[in-house]
Structure formats: C-alpha cells, structure tokens
Design a protein around this motif. Sequence first.
Motif, short mmCIF file in Angstrom:
data_model
loop_
_atom_site.label_atom_id
_atom_site.label_comp_id
_atom_site.label_asym_id
_atom_site.label_seq_id
_atom_site.Cartn_x
_atom_site.Cartn_y
_atom_site.Cartn_z
N ILE A 1 28.89 13.48 10.56
CA ILE A 1 27.50 13.12 10.84
C ILE A 1 27.47 11.70 11.39
O ILE A 1 27.99 10.77 10.75
CB ILE A 1 26.64 13.21 9.57
N PRO A 2 26.87 11.47 12.55
CA PRO A 2 26.86 10.13 13.15
C PRO A 2 26.15 9.12 12.24
O PRO A 2 25.17 9.44 11.57
CB PRO A 2 26.10 10.32 14.47
N GLU A 3 26.67 7.90 12.26
CA GLU A 3 26.05 6.85 11.45
C GLU A 3 24.62 6.60 11.89
O GLU A 3 23.74 6.33 11.07
CB GLU A 3 26.86 5.56 11.56
N ASP A 4 24.36 6.67 13.20
CA ASP A 4 23.00 6.43 13.69
C ASP A 4 22.03 7.47 13.13
O ASP A 4 20.87 7.15 12.82
CB ASP A 4 22.98 6.48 15.22
N THR A 5 22.50 8.70 13.01
CA THR A 5 21.64 9.75 12.46
C THR A 5 21.29 9.45 11.01
O THR A 5 20.13 9.58 10.59
CB THR A 5 22.35 11.12 12.55
N LEU A 6 22.28 9.04 10.22
CA LEU A 6 22.05 8.74 8.81
C LEU A 6 21.17 7.50 8.65
O LEU A 6 20.26 7.47 7.81
CB LEU A 6 23.39 8.54 8.10
N LYS A 7 21.44 6.49 9.47
CA LYS A 7 20.62 5.28 9.39
C LYS A 7 19.18 5.58 9.78
O LYS A 7 18.22 5.11 9.14
CB LYS A 7 21.19 4.21 10.31
N SER A 8 19.01 6.40 10.80
CA SER A 8 17.66 6.77 11.23
C SER A 8 16.93 7.54 10.12
O SER A 8 15.73 7.34 9.88
CB SER A 8 17.73 7.62 12.50
N ALA A 9 17.67 8.44 9.42
CA ALA A 9 17.05 9.20 8.32
C ALA A 9 16.61 8.27 7.20
O ALA A 9 15.53 8.45 6.62
CB ALA A 9 18.03 10.25 7.80
#
Length: 768
Positions: free
Chosen positions: A538-546
């Motif tokens: 899972i991309p870090e940007d996706t997790l940070k955005s969540a």
Amino acid sequence: MIRLIYTLLMSALAVFVCYSMTTRAWLQTDLTELLPQSSQDTVLQAAEHAGDAQINSQIILLAGSPRPETAFQTASEIADLWRQSGIFSEVNSQISPDLAQIRQDIGRISLAVLPEAQRRLLTEKPADYFRQRAEDAVNPFAVSPLPLDEDWLGFGRFVAGKINPQTRLQWHPENGMLFNEDNGKTWVWIRAKLSDNTLPQDALGHLFQKTQTLASDRHTEILTGGGALFAAAAKADAEKESRIMGFAGITLTVTLILWVFRSARTFWLLLPSAAGMLAGLAAALAVFGHIHALTLVIGTSLIGMLVDFPLHWLTPSVFSSWQAKPAMKQVLPTFAVSLLITVSGYALLWFTPLPVLQQTAVFSGFSLLGAFGATVCWLPPLFARYQAKPVPFAALSTILGRHIKKQPPPSFRYPATGFLIVFTAVGLWRSNWHDDIRQWVNMPPGLLSQIQKIGTLGGTDFSGQYLVAEAASEDALLLKNAELRRALAPLIRQGKLKGIQSLDQFILSAAEQNRLKQHLRTIADKPENYRALHELGIPEDTLKSALLQAADTPAITLSDGIALPLAQAWKPLYLGEVEPHRYASVIRLNGMTDPETVRKTAETVQGIKWADKRGRLNELFRHTRNQAAWLKLSSYLLAWLLLWRLFGARQGGKILAVPIAAAIGTVAVLGWLGIPVSLFAMFGLLLVSAIGIDYAVYALNAGHSTDARLGGMLLAALTTGISFAILAFSGTPAVAAFGITVGIGVILNLWLAARLMYSVPDTQHPRR
C-alpha cells in the motif's frame, strides 16, 4: 315529591352510565392510573416515562426448540400471524440490512466509536496498531464489514462490537433472525410495537391464544413479555374476579335475607344496593372519566354494607309489630347521623394524593348516598303491607343476646381482660406497617416466570433500579457517564455489580474525537508508524491521505450518532435535552448483589441520580398511608364533635369508643396473622371505623328493643362480612388484605356495639 325527584335523578344517572360505557374506555387496568402525579425531579420523570413507554408499547416473544430449523420456522409463522392481525405498527423478526447504507454509516461513525483499547494502542503504540491491522488484512478468516480500500485504517472492524451491547444475541445471516442458544435449545427473538398508546387488550388476548396454538402444533415453546400483556391479563382477571365476587356476594346475601325473612318481597332490599352502586359508578365516571378495575373490585364489596340501611329498618319486624312508614321515621335520624359521619370520613380521603383512594372515596361516598336515598324513598311504599313471619332468626338473636348480656364471674372476667390486653399489646408490637407495589396487582405466575427467563436469556435486568446522569451539554454528559463507570469499576471487580451499560461505551465525546484526530495528524507525519501496511504494497501517500482525511472529518455528536440505524440498541439510554441545558441519559445496572453500596458509590459522582421506581412508590404509599391515618384521626375528632352536639359528651364518647377499639383490635389481629398493615389495609381500617360508628349509633339510639337492635346489627354484620370475606380470597394481595381487615373489624364492631348496648338499661329505649 322527594321520591319523584330521586327517581328522576337515578334515571338520569343510569342514562349517563350507559352512555359512558358505550362511548369511551370507562374501565382502566393500567397500574399507573392509580399513582399520583410525580413530584420528583424532571430528569427522573423523563427517565421513568421513557422506560414506561418502551415497556408498555413493546412486546417480546421468544420461540424455542431443540431443533434450530423448527424454532426459526415457527418464529417466522408467528411473525406473519402478528403482521396480519393489524394490532402492531412494527413486527421485527428479521434484520435485512441495507449493506450500502451500513457501509456508509460505518465509515462515518467508525472513528467516533473506536474502543478504548484500540485508541490507547493507536495513541501510545501506533506501530503496534498498524501491525495488527496488517495481520488482519492478510488473514482470510478475519471478518470486516468494509473492504480494505474503503477502510485503510481498519476502524470499521470494531463497529460491529458496538452495535448490540447484548452480546448473547446472534444474527443468522441466512434468514436474518436474532437468536441465542441455551441448554441445547435455540431461542429466536421477535419484537413487536403496538400501533398506538391504546391497548387492544381483547384483540391481544385472542391473538396470543392463536399464537400459543400455533406454537403447540409445531412443538415449540414460547416466552412472552411486555406491559400490554400484563395489562390484558390484569383486565381479564379483574373483570372475572369482579363478576365472581359480585355474584357470590349477591347470592349469599340474598340467601341469607330469604332465610331470615322467608318472603320473596325482601328481594326489594337489594334495590338500595343497586341504586348505590349506580350512584357510585356515575360519580366516579363524572369526576375521573373512568374507573379503575381495582376500585371496581373493592366497590363490589360494598353490596353487603349498602344493605345495612334497609336491614336496620326491616329486622325489627321479626321481633314485634311493625309498619313501614312509622318504622322509617323512627330510624331516619339514626341513619342520617351514621350517613353524615361515614360520608365525611370518605370525603377526607379526597385530600390524599393517591388517585386510587380518591376514586374509592368518591365511589363509596356516593354509593352510600344513593343507597340511603333508595332506602328512604323507595322501600316504604314497597313494604306498605308487609307482614313478618315467625322465623328462627329471632330466637337465634335472642339467645345470642343473652350470652352477650350475661356477665362472667370475676374469677373469669379479670384473667380474660388481662389476656385481651396482653394479646392486643403483643399484636400491636408485631404489626408490620409496610407497603409494596407488587401487592397491588395479581401478577400471573406464568407471565412473571416467562419475563424472568427472557431477562436471563437476553442478559437484561428487570429490577427497575438504574442511574440517571445529567449535564449541561452532550459532551459533558458523555464525560459524566465515563466518570461514573470509573467510580463503579471497583464494585465490578468485587462482584457487587456484574456490569453497566452507558452511552460513553458507545461513542466518544466530540472533544475526545478531536484529540484522537490530532494524534492521527501526528501519525501521518511519521511513516514508520504505518510501515507494516506499506510493506503489504500500500503506497505511503495512500495511507497518509487516509489518516489526514480521518483527521479532517467533522466530529459526530451524541445525538447524530444515536440517530443512526446502527445505534438502535443505544437509543433508549439517551433522554435528550430534558430542559434547556439539561441533557440526560440512563445508565443500566446488571447483576447487582449490593444495591445500597452501588447507590452510595454512584451518588458520590455529582450529577448522578439513583432511580428506583418501586422503592419510590413504596415510600409514597407509606407517606400516603400515614397521611390517611392522620386524616382519619381528624375525622374522629369531627365525629366526636358532631356526636357531642347530638347526644352529649358522655354518650358521644361511648359511641366513638366502639370504632376506635375495633380498629386497634383489628391491627393487633393483623399483627398476629403476619399480614402487613399496607395502604389498603389502612383503608380497610377506615371502613371498619365507619361501620363501628354506624353500629354504635344504631345500638344506643334506635327506638327498638335490645333484641331487635342486636338482630339488626347481627344481620347487617353477616351481610357485610359475607362481602368482605369473599374479598379475602382475591388473587390481588392488597385486595385480600383489605377484605381480611374489614372482616375482622366487622366482628369486633358487632361485639363491642352489642356490649355497649347491653350496658345501657333497656328502659331508656321504649319498645314499640
């Protein structure tokens, strides 16, 4: 002229009663109708009303069978039967969730209902939290309501545990029914809500007969519970009991009167009783708009008392020559004095705060007035040519009079007097002045055991004891709930309390949600916290955005959270804004073994109130009972003043001594029998006093021979005793205690009035 006016008045009352019975619900069975308007705090009133509304409008049924498929099939058929009946506005037998809506609601509320353990892990050890999240994400057996791409942070995993706090119930995914297992039997739950506040009791009774038949045919056991069921059963029992007791009282009274007078004409003696009951019922309907079944059951016992007037008037006919009109003129002053004193005593009960006493006072007072009018106006013409026959009752009364008149020797009299004094003193010492609301209704054992088993299966406590929290805002209310839970935690560890259910267990306050969101922003800036998920691809940007998206979501208020379909089980706990800036909630207590300790501990938290409806009502009854006793003492004073004015201080004191001694003796006997002196027993004592004054006034002032006066009192005591002895067999403990109290009092009044009569030389009372 007076007879015509009275006849027209009774005709109008008959029309009014018939009209009332055909145009409105004139008979009430709801126990709350007997209770006074509550003077307790507004918040406690709101909690009590909300609980009563839920109990009275909801019916629960459980269908149980050792074979699960049989239980589910039977429950489904019962639910269809209930829906077709038209009695219920809702019949909930299946949960067919709108998955799209549920997912939307879960996504919206998941952060606000995050369990405490997960919040602590997220704020203190975020890396451990996301490691667990990663493990669940790759575990094919892990259950989650939302797919991974809709719930990267995994908050939705914990919503299901918050939806239904009663974890004993399970949801069957194939048929959508709620059930649980107990001792090898599957129990399927059905909840139904009545269509309105009126209780279709007759229709409900027929429906449950069909339900029971259906379950029996399927070899399935059913359990039912709900306030409407108890009300329907109470109405049926009260109507049946009233019919049986009324019929038995009338039959035995008529049989006794026929045996005494040996004439069919004496059936007319029941006319005053009928007129009295009509007048009492009309008065109650006019004043209250309805009459309670309990008042009606007690009212049927007045048949024996209402016939006292005509019996006092007619009984002397078997002892000497007798004519109707002169005899009525002779006893009319005595009747008027007894009526005035008795009705005045009832009138004082109007000032008690208890509607059941007010209803009974109105019913009884106007019944006596109606019976008196019928005796004076209707009976003399009907008995104008009546000729008494020689009957055994005259000889029986004479023999009894000789025994009462005979003075025992001092060797017996003094020990007997000492024994009576000791017996009375010990009985008074043993008397238990106690009230319990459970004695006011005849709780069907079958229904009671079923509701207890339902509570056990569902994990619900029906003790009626709970806590109410209040605060100035919704956030403050949730914090108050949490503070209370912390205060009660030691009692749970000690085993004095199994658990509690409060709103803070469901949702966080807005302030706590905002603090949690601030932690999410901090976590978002440190990718090492959610590296475990990143390693899954899972991309870090996706997790940070969540994380940032969750942190920016507006906080869910308590009222918004409770409004969601997912929060159905929590809604009854939230009372809302009871008054401006007064928000309140209920805290349920389960498995209390030491309620007093729980109460004291809870009340150490400011803003927490203990609610115990049964205890409050019992205390209210105790207060009302004491108030009624003081009012009765006041009536004794008024009666003495009236008697002193009419008969002089000495004779008035003698008359008043009879009811006072009878009341004291009755309490002593109740003490020996172990019967509590409850509010209804106290009302019985008030009636005992009224009967005692009636007998004493008649004994000393009626212008008949002593044998004739004793005969009149004896016959009146027998008819009255019959009515109240029948009440002693009532299935309602309060009514039974009332009947026993009056029955004992009648015996004592007869004996005391007879002794008083024979203490006065017979020459003072000219024979006719």
